[in-house]
Scaffold this active site. Sequence first.
Site, short mmCIF file in Angstrom:
data_model
loop_
_atom_site.label_atom_id
_atom_site.label_comp_id
_atom_site.label_asym_id
_atom_site.label_seq_id
_atom_site.Cartn_x
_atom_site.Cartn_y
_atom_site.Cartn_z
CG ASN A 125 43.98 -71.62 67.07
OD1 ASN A 125 43.27 -70.88 66.64
ND2 ASN A 125 44.51 -71.19 68.49
CG HIS A 162 40.62 -68.92 67.22
ND1 HIS A 162 41.73 -68.43 67.61
CD2 HIS A 162 40.20 -67.94 66.56
CE1 HIS A 162 42.23 -67.21 67.27
NE2 HIS A 162 40.96 -66.91 66.30
C1 GLP Z 1 40.61 -63.13 65.22
C2 GLP Z 1 39.30 -63.04 65.61
C3 GLP Z 1 38.47 -64.09 64.83
C4 GLP Z 1 38.95 -64.22 63.37
C5 GLP Z 1 40.35 -64.52 63.40
C6 GLP Z 1 41.18 -64.67 61.88
O1 GLP Z 1 41.23 -63.96 65.99
N1 GLP Z 1 38.88 -63.09 66.92
O2 GLP Z 1 37.21 -63.72 64.80
O3 GLP Z 1 38.15 -65.08 62.62
O4 GLP Z 1 41.18 -63.42 63.92
O5 GLP Z 1 41.61 -63.67 61.45
P1 GLP Z 1 41.97 -63.36 60.00
O6 GLP Z 1 40.86 -63.16 59.24
O7 GLP Z 1 42.77 -62.06 60.02
O8 GLP Z 1 42.81 -64.45 59.57
#
Ligand code: GLP
Length: 243
Positions: A136, A138
């Site tokens: 999303n 973030h």
């Molecule tokens: C979580 C963490 C983020 C990270 C995101 C993406 O929400 N808080 O810091 O960037 O996951 O994760 P992934 O790399 O598993 O897609």
Amino acid sequence: MKILIFENYEKMSKEATRIIAAQILRYPDSVLGLATGSTPMLTYKRLIRLCEEEIISFKKIKTFNLDEYLKIDIKNPASYHAFMEEVLFNKIDIDEKNWYIPNGNAEDIDKECILYDKKIKEMGGIDLMLLGMGSNGHIAFNEPGTSFSTRTHVVDLEENTIRDNSRFFDKLEDVPTQAITLGMRSIMESKQILFMASGANKAKAIRDAFEGPISVDVPASILQLHPNATILLDEAAAMELGR
Ligand code: GLP
């Protein structure tokens, strides 16, 4: 902002490793910002290998993680604390007192937030911040709508973030609904940003973040204003760009 697109996750991770290793070699006492999630896993693996081969050393390196769930047992393998120990800290020569993760179990959580920012400042700020992104948009756990002026704070996680992250837990209901996260401002104050995203499920958010307007609705879009940000993408994550 420099956007680099790689054929696949492996090649992207190789470049991320190269950039981090170069920072460590040039400035062995650097302060690094670290991310959790699937995206940096291979980069961490490659850094471990470089450390084993004695090409780099983390002996004088300090690290600050971006975030942690609220009220999670740090022995729970899904806690970011346990995750970081398992995928990196236990396998490199870092000094235990040199890595920091927000304490989601602090009795006074507001105080913990203030102390975390203070500690980063005391160490001279973050030299290189490794960042991933949620589907999303973030960054860390700064969900859409978060003010760009926030420092470390407590957040309510969005439903889709809880769903995305449930793969690390036994069941959906086990995912904490709140977290403590470095704020948008704390992230932007890092001297250098190394952002990584891989996979088609990130493609829309990547387009919104880097080709759309800078908006709190897409937290990662603020990186367009960072003076030293490198964006590493694999082809799947980049497929919506330039359309
Ligand atoms: C979580 C963490 C983020 C990270 C995101 C993406 O929400 N808080 O810091 O960037 O996951 O994760 P992934 O790399 O598993 O897609």
